[in-house]
Design a protein around this motif. Structure first.
Motif: not given
Length: 355
Positions: A341-349, A288-296, A333-336
């Motif tokens: 996710a129960s927890f999400l932290k973007i570590l950097g781009s 369910h988490l990773l599907e957001a990446f595939a969708r976008h 994708a991050f919005e979805e």
């Protein structure tokens, strides 16, 4: 070649050298002016990445693309020092592959600060003692550096760059022959990277893990009967000879390092984003988490799990994706993902490293 022709070529080289020096001075003056008028951090990873890529594309030869990039890296390094002298922390002591990675990424101008542990590198950045830090995050043979992953999760420091360093291991010693070696020092990962070679050439000789390859080289420089597995920088630092070179089992052995700082990078056009997330332990949750990446249409380049330390058999997933978090499809994708996710932290781009 006649003496007259050789003389003409040397005169032409002298002329070109004067022109290069004049252009370098003009570039340095522009860099100084930028330092006077620009607000915020003057080191911009995305800008440097764009410049180096363009230089490689425009390069007509005969110098290789890598060669001209190294020249321009040094030019940018010393010009930046005119704008804003940098302090960069790295996992020490001097002579480690982390120091080599720092030199590769930042050039020769910054003041490099050796730290005893990865924790201290992060602390130097968080406290402002250093503007940036260099830490190892994974090796192509031995996998992830777990302490770096744990600290990325807890730290306020952000990833703003990456460095890929081809790791060439050498057997270093003051001794005259392999037969005189009574023990071998190195970091545990380096010992593992050279396991087949050690088994074949030094069977039965004790292998002693230490905090770093540089520390191994230091011990080999002062102890009778000792050798170290380390890189060329450590050999030079401790005046050791290489009895055997390139002894790593995998000829493509590469370590990836991260650059951490108070900010991440802007869009360079060829970027990567790192994140950490978790999900409740139930059927289909990870899909369910990773599907957001595939969708976008977002490509994953890495998926790593680590215990979350919040409960039994609960995990945090570390993910690298292609693209910048400001890219439209990545942001969608991050919005979805945030909603799932129960927890999400973007570590950097940050810009993707070229080996």
């Amino acid at each position: 070649m006649s003496d007259d022709e050789l003389s003409r070529l040397r005169i032409n080289i002298d002329r070109l050298d004067r022109e290069i020096l004049e252009r370098l001075s003009q570039r340095a003056q522009c860099a100084q002016r930028i330092g006077e008028v620009k607000e915020g951090p003057l080191y911009r990873p995305e800008r440097e990445a764009q410049v180096l890529r363009k230089i490689a594309e425009l390069n007509p030869g005969p110098l290789s693309g890598e060669a001209v990039q190294r020249v321009f890296r040094e030019i940018m390094s010393w010009c930046l020092a005119l704008e804003q002298p940098l302090k960069v922390a790295f996992l020490g002591p001097e002579g480690t592959f982390s120091e080599s990675a720092a030199r590769k990424h930042f050039g020769g101008a910054p003041e490099l600060q050796a730290q005893a542990t990865i924790d201290e590198v992060f602390h130097a950045v968080e406290s402002g003692a250093a503007a940036y830090g260099i830490v190892p995050v994974e090796n192509s043979t031995e996998g992830a550096v777990s302490r770096t992953l744990d600290l990325l999760l807890a730290s306020s420091a952000r990833i703003c760059g990456e460095v890929k360093l081809r790791v060439r291991q050498n057997l270093l010693t003051r001794l005259g022959s392999i037969g005189e070696i009574q023990r071998v020092y190195s970091h545990s990962q380096s010992l593992a990277q050279c396991q087949d070679w050690l088994t074949h050439h030094l069977a039965g000789v004790p292998r002693i893990p230490v905090a770093s390859n540089a520390e191994a080289a230091r011990l080999a420089s002062v102890e009778d009967g000792a050798a170290a597995i380390a890189g060329e920088a450590a050999a030079q630092r401790y005046n050791l000879a290489a009895l055997a070179a390139n002894i790593e089992d995998d000829p493509n052995n590469t370590t990836r390092f991260l650059v951490v700082g108070a900010h991440d990078s802007g869009q360079s056009g060829r970027d990567k984003t790192s994140l950490a997330c978790s999900t409740p332990n139930k059927p289909g949750a990870v899909f369910h988490l990773l599907e957001a990446f595939a969708r976008h249409n977002v490509s994953m380049t890495k998926l790593e799990s680590r215990p979350s330390r919040t409960g039994l058999w609960e995990y945090v997933f570390y993910i690298d994706i292609e693209g910048h978090r400001a890219d439209t499809h990545v942001a969608q994708a991050f919005e979805e993902l945030e909603a799932r996710a129960s927890f999400l932290k973007i570590l950097g781009s940050y810009p993707q490293a070229a080996l």
